[in-house]
Design an enzyme around this catalytic site. Structure first.
Site, PDB file in Angstrom:
ATOM      1  N   ASN A 142       0.835  -1.202   0.000  1.00 39.84           N
ATOM      2  CA  ASN A 142       0.000   0.000   0.000  1.00 39.84           C
ATOM      3  C   ASN A 142       0.861   1.240   0.000  1.00 39.84           C
ATOM      4  O   ASN A 142       1.973   1.255   0.537  1.00 39.84           O
ATOM      5  CB  ASN A 142      -0.974  -0.025   1.188  1.00 39.84           C
ATOM      6  CG  ASN A 142      -0.406   0.660   2.413  1.00 39.84           C
ATOM      7  OD1 ASN A 142      -0.491   1.887   2.561  1.00 39.84           O
ATOM      8  ND2 ASN A 142       0.222  -0.115   3.295  1.00 39.84           N
ATOM      9  N   PHE A 146      -1.415   8.164   4.247  1.00 43.85           N
ATOM     10  CA  PHE A 146      -2.195   8.806   5.310  1.00 43.85           C
ATOM     11  C   PHE A 146      -3.422   9.558   4.787  1.00 43.85           C
ATOM     12  O   PHE A 146      -3.600  10.754   5.075  1.00 43.85           O
ATOM     13  CB  PHE A 146      -1.329   9.796   6.113  1.00 43.85           C
ATOM     14  CG  PHE A 146      -0.326   9.176   7.046  1.00 43.85           C
ATOM     15  CD1 PHE A 146      -0.366   7.825   7.370  1.00 43.85           C
ATOM     16  CD2 PHE A 146       0.661   9.959   7.626  1.00 43.85           C
ATOM     17  CE1 PHE A 146       0.569   7.269   8.245  1.00 43.85           C
ATOM     18  CE2 PHE A 146       1.591   9.419   8.507  1.00 43.85           C
ATOM     19  CZ  PHE A 146       1.546   8.073   8.807  1.00 43.85           C
ATOM     20  N   SER A 208       5.759   4.864   8.684  1.00 42.28           N
ATOM     21  CA  SER A 208       5.090   4.597   7.403  1.00 42.28           C
ATOM     22  C   SER A 208       6.020   5.021   6.276  1.00 42.28           C
ATOM     23  O   SER A 208       6.578   6.125   6.318  1.00 42.28           O
ATOM     24  CB  SER A 208       3.773   5.369   7.303  1.00 42.28           C
ATOM     25  OG  SER A 208       2.814   4.753   8.100  1.00 42.28           O
ATOM     26  N   ASN A 210       5.204   5.880   3.343  1.00 50.60           N
ATOM     27  CA  ASN A 210       4.510   6.624   2.289  1.00 50.60           C
ATOM     28  C   ASN A 210       4.363   8.122   2.542  1.00 50.60           C
ATOM     29  O   ASN A 210       3.659   8.810   1.812  1.00 50.60           O
ATOM     30  CB  ASN A 210       3.130   5.998   2.053  1.00 50.60           C
ATOM     31  CG  ASN A 210       3.251   4.527   1.711  1.00 50.60           C
ATOM     32  OD1 ASN A 210       4.023   4.150   0.844  1.00 50.60           O
ATOM     33  ND2 ASN A 210       2.501   3.681   2.420  1.00 50.60           N
ATOM     34  N   THR A 211       4.971   8.612   3.624  1.00 53.76           N
ATOM     35  CA  THR A 211       4.975  10.058   3.865  1.00 53.76           C
ATOM     36  C   THR A 211       6.431  10.512   3.841  1.00 53.76           C
ATOM     37  O   THR A 211       7.231  10.051   4.666  1.00 53.76           O
ATOM     38  CB  THR A 211       4.301  10.390   5.224  1.00 53.76           C
ATOM     39  OG1 THR A 211       2.930  10.036   5.133  1.00 53.76           O
ATOM     40  CG2 THR A 211       4.421  11.866   5.581  1.00 53.76           C
ATOM     41  N   ASN A 277       6.033  -1.737  11.304  1.00 54.02           N
ATOM     42  CA  ASN A 277       5.248  -1.236  10.181  1.00 54.02           C
ATOM     43  C   ASN A 277       5.566  -2.080   8.935  1.00 54.02           C
ATOM     44  O   ASN A 277       6.248  -3.096   9.030  1.00 54.02           O
ATOM     45  CB  ASN A 277       5.583   0.244   9.950  1.00 54.02           C
ATOM     46  CG  ASN A 277       4.360   1.023   9.498  1.00 54.02           C
ATOM     47  OD1 ASN A 277       3.671   0.606   8.561  1.00 54.02           O
ATOM     48  ND2 ASN A 277       4.067   2.134  10.150  1.00 54.02           N
TER      49      ASN A 277
HETATM   50  C1  LIG Z   1      -3.519  -0.995   3.514  1.00 56.59           C
HETATM   51  C2  LIG Z   1      -2.687  -0.738   4.729  1.00 56.59           C
HETATM   52  C3  LIG Z   1      -2.710   0.508   5.331  1.00 56.59           C
HETATM   53  C4  LIG Z   1      -1.930   0.764   6.462  1.00 56.59           C
HETATM   54  N1  LIG Z   1      -2.004   1.979   7.081  1.00 56.59           N
HETATM   55  C5  LIG Z   1      -1.301   2.199   8.232  1.00 56.59           C
HETATM   56  C6  LIG Z   1      -1.420   3.416   8.933  1.00 56.59           C
HETATM   57  O1  LIG Z   1      -2.169   4.318   8.556  1.00 56.59           O
HETATM   58  N2  LIG Z   1      -0.666   3.582  10.047  1.00 56.59           N
HETATM   59  C7  LIG Z   1       0.161   2.608  10.547  1.00 56.59           C
HETATM   60  O2  LIG Z   1       0.808   2.800  11.573  1.00 56.59           O
HETATM   61  N3  LIG Z   1       0.269   1.414   9.901  1.00 56.59           N
HETATM   62  C8  LIG Z   1      -0.439   1.196   8.776  1.00 56.59           C
HETATM   63  N4  LIG Z   1      -0.337  -0.021   8.130  1.00 56.59           N
HETATM   64  C9  LIG Z   1       0.606  -1.036   8.653  1.00 56.59           C
HETATM   65  C10 LIG Z   1      -0.079  -2.055   9.564  1.00 56.59           C
HETATM   66  O3  LIG Z   1      -0.562  -1.448  10.724  1.00 56.59           O
HETATM   67  C11 LIG Z   1       0.897  -3.189   9.945  1.00 56.59           C
HETATM   68  O4  LIG Z   1       1.953  -2.621  10.669  1.00 56.59           O
HETATM   69  C12 LIG Z   1       1.443  -3.917   8.734  1.00 56.59           C
HETATM   70  O5  LIG Z   1       0.460  -4.075   7.754  1.00 56.59           O
HETATM   71  C13 LIG Z   1       1.965  -5.306   9.105  1.00 56.59           C
HETATM   72  O6  LIG Z   1       0.932  -6.144   9.552  1.00 56.59           O
HETATM   73  P1  LIG Z   1       0.238  -7.262   8.607  1.00 56.59           P
HETATM   74  O7  LIG Z   1       1.344  -8.026   7.957  1.00 56.59           O
HETATM   75  O8  LIG Z   1      -0.569  -8.100   9.554  1.00 56.59           O
HETATM   76  O9  LIG Z   1      -0.599  -6.537   7.637  1.00 56.59           O
HETATM   77  C14 LIG Z   1      -1.111  -0.270   6.996  1.00 56.59           C
HETATM   78  C15 LIG Z   1      -1.106  -1.526   6.389  1.00 56.59           C
HETATM   79  C16 LIG Z   1      -1.876  -1.773   5.263  1.00 56.59           C
HETATM   80  C17 LIG Z   1      -1.854  -3.146   4.645  1.00 56.59           C
END
Ligand SMILES: Cc1cc2nc3c(=O)[nH]c(=O)nc-3n(C[C@H](O)[C@H](O)[C@H](O)COP(=O)(O)O)c2cc1C
Length: 387
Positions: A142, A146, A208, A210-211, A277
């Site tokens: 992704n 934000f 993150s 992406n910022t 993350n």
């Molecule tokens: C689509 C998407 C959006 C995410 N947005 C955020 C976010 O806004 N803030 C954040 O701290 N982590 C964000 N994450 C990271 C997740 O909180 C997590 O740290 C990461 O996906 C690893 O966990 P997973 O393998 O179970 O998905 C996002 C992850 C995904 C897949």
């Protein structure tokens, strides 16, 4: 016996088949049938991932969702950074960015829900498409960047939620910064001031990918300054609210040592770390979307994040509770993160591939593993790989 025309018979057959499959889906939905949901999630993958996500959040916001039928069990209950958790499986930040689906997520069995990341002012995030399923790898990339309703709108929603008696789960609020803001520290301080009274814990998200510039806030001096300032405001507005920092999995050994020193230092001591993350690494991927820009999550992240948990637990001598996140999709995955040093775990991507029953499944499997190992309570297993 009435006589039916061929057309009437076809109609009856179609009607019966439709009613039959609806009843079957209804029962499976109610029972949280794991195989049925895996198939359902796979068929939903014809829909654009962002739209599928919006539909899921909408259904959960209306509580049109299966309910976890599993009873709470003593073995999975624990107290971490002063909060009581009925089970250790939480929904990671990013799924419910705007605080719309907390009660639905509670229904499907999560022991805690982390809303956000929320930015001070509303912002759209990056242009679409910005989220990709990597089906062959059971991963997600992704680059949302934000997208946020902003503090005020999310605050109003969560204020209402706090005023109901229905909220039973632990509520975390994950704070971000606006893309164009030149005062990152100021943005996080605003988050603490706004959400301190509503949150069971607060998270500073500096990881993150992406910022632009966000992850450099993890460097020694910047992180120390940021945490000190945020703590000053936390102590003034909401002294009892635990403050956590969420870090990336792509850190060098030196970065990890610096972060450990910072978060153990009495002047910038935090109550917990979230590890980790998404990753910017693309190792070993097979899917067609592998080269998309953004953060990678799900199965391809699992080992990397477990290693980061292991390292951070060791470097902080087990003194700073860790929420382990990255590729958790089974009880065994959760157990490995707990042994590496996590007190709690979170997931997001597994929900995309397995649907709501994954929460019940992980809780059930984790309980079985702990029992098999003769462990009386999850807290005894935390960091056991270091002993
Ligand atoms: C689509 C998407 C959006 C995410 N947005 C955020 C976010 O806004 N803030 C954040 O701290 N982590 C964000 N994450 C990271 C997740 O909180 C997590 O740290 C990461 O996906 C690893 O966990 P997973 O393998 O179970 O998905 C996002 C992850 C995904 C897949």
């Amino acid at each position: 016996m009435p006589k039916y025309t061929a057309a009437q018979k076809v109609k009856q057959f179609v009607g019966l088949a439709a009613a039959g499959s609806l009843t079957f889906s209804g029962i499976c939905t109610y029972k949280q049938d794991e195989t049925f949901f895996r198939g359902l999630m796979r068929s939903l993958h014809v829909i654009d991932p962002e739209q599928a996500h919006q539909i899921s959040v909408f259904l959960l916001s209306k509580r049109i969702n299966p309910r976890c039928q599993l009873e709470e069990s003593e073995i999975l209950k624990s107290k971490v950074f002063g909060r009581e958790f009925s089970n250790p499986v939480g929904i990671a930040a990013g799924f419910d960015k705007h605080g719309e689906a907390v009660l639905g997520l509670q229904d499907i069995g999560f022991g805690f829900v982390e809303v956000g990341s929320v930015t001070p002012l509303p912002q759209d995030g990056n242009p679409k498409p910005r989220v990709f399923r990597l089906s062959e790898d059971e991963g997600v990339i992704n680059r949302y960047g934000f997208n946020s309703d902003g503090h005020q709108e999310v605050y109003d929603r969560l204020r209402q939620l706090r005023d109901t008696t229905q909220l039973k789960t632990v509520l975390g609020i994950n704070l971000g910064k606006n893309k164009t803001s030149v005062d990152a520290i100021g943005d996080y301080v605003l988050g603490v001031q706004k959400f301190g009274a509503l949150a069971d814990y607060l998270v500073i998200n500096v990881s993150s990918p992406n910022t632009p510039g966000l992850r450099s806030l993890q460097s020694k001096e910047e992180l120390s300054n940021l945490i000190q300032e945020v703590i000053r405001h936390r102590d003034k507005h909401c002294p009892d609210v635990p403050l956590l920092v969420k870090i990336a999995p792509d850190l060098s050994s030196q970065d990890k040592e610096d972060i450990a020193m910072t978060v153990l230092d009495p002047i910038s001591r935090v109550d917990g770390l979230i590890v980790s993350n998404t990753t910017i690494s693309r190792e070993g991927l097979k899917s067609e979307h592998a080269k998309e820009t953004g953060g990678l999550s799900g199965k391809p992240l699992r080992e990397k994040s477990t290693q980061a948990i292991f390292d951070m637990y060791k470097l902080t001598e087990g003194k700073v509770p860790i929420i382990g996140v990255g590729g958790v999709s089974s009880g065994q995955d959760a157990y490995e993160k707990i042994c590496a040093g996590a007190s709690l775990v979170q997931l997001y991507s597994a929900l995309v591939f397995q649907g709501p029953p994954v929460v019940t499944k992980i809780r059930r499997e984790l309980k079985e593993v702990l029992e098999k190992e003769g462990i009386k309570n999850i807290s005894q297993a935390v960091g056991s790989a270091h002993r």
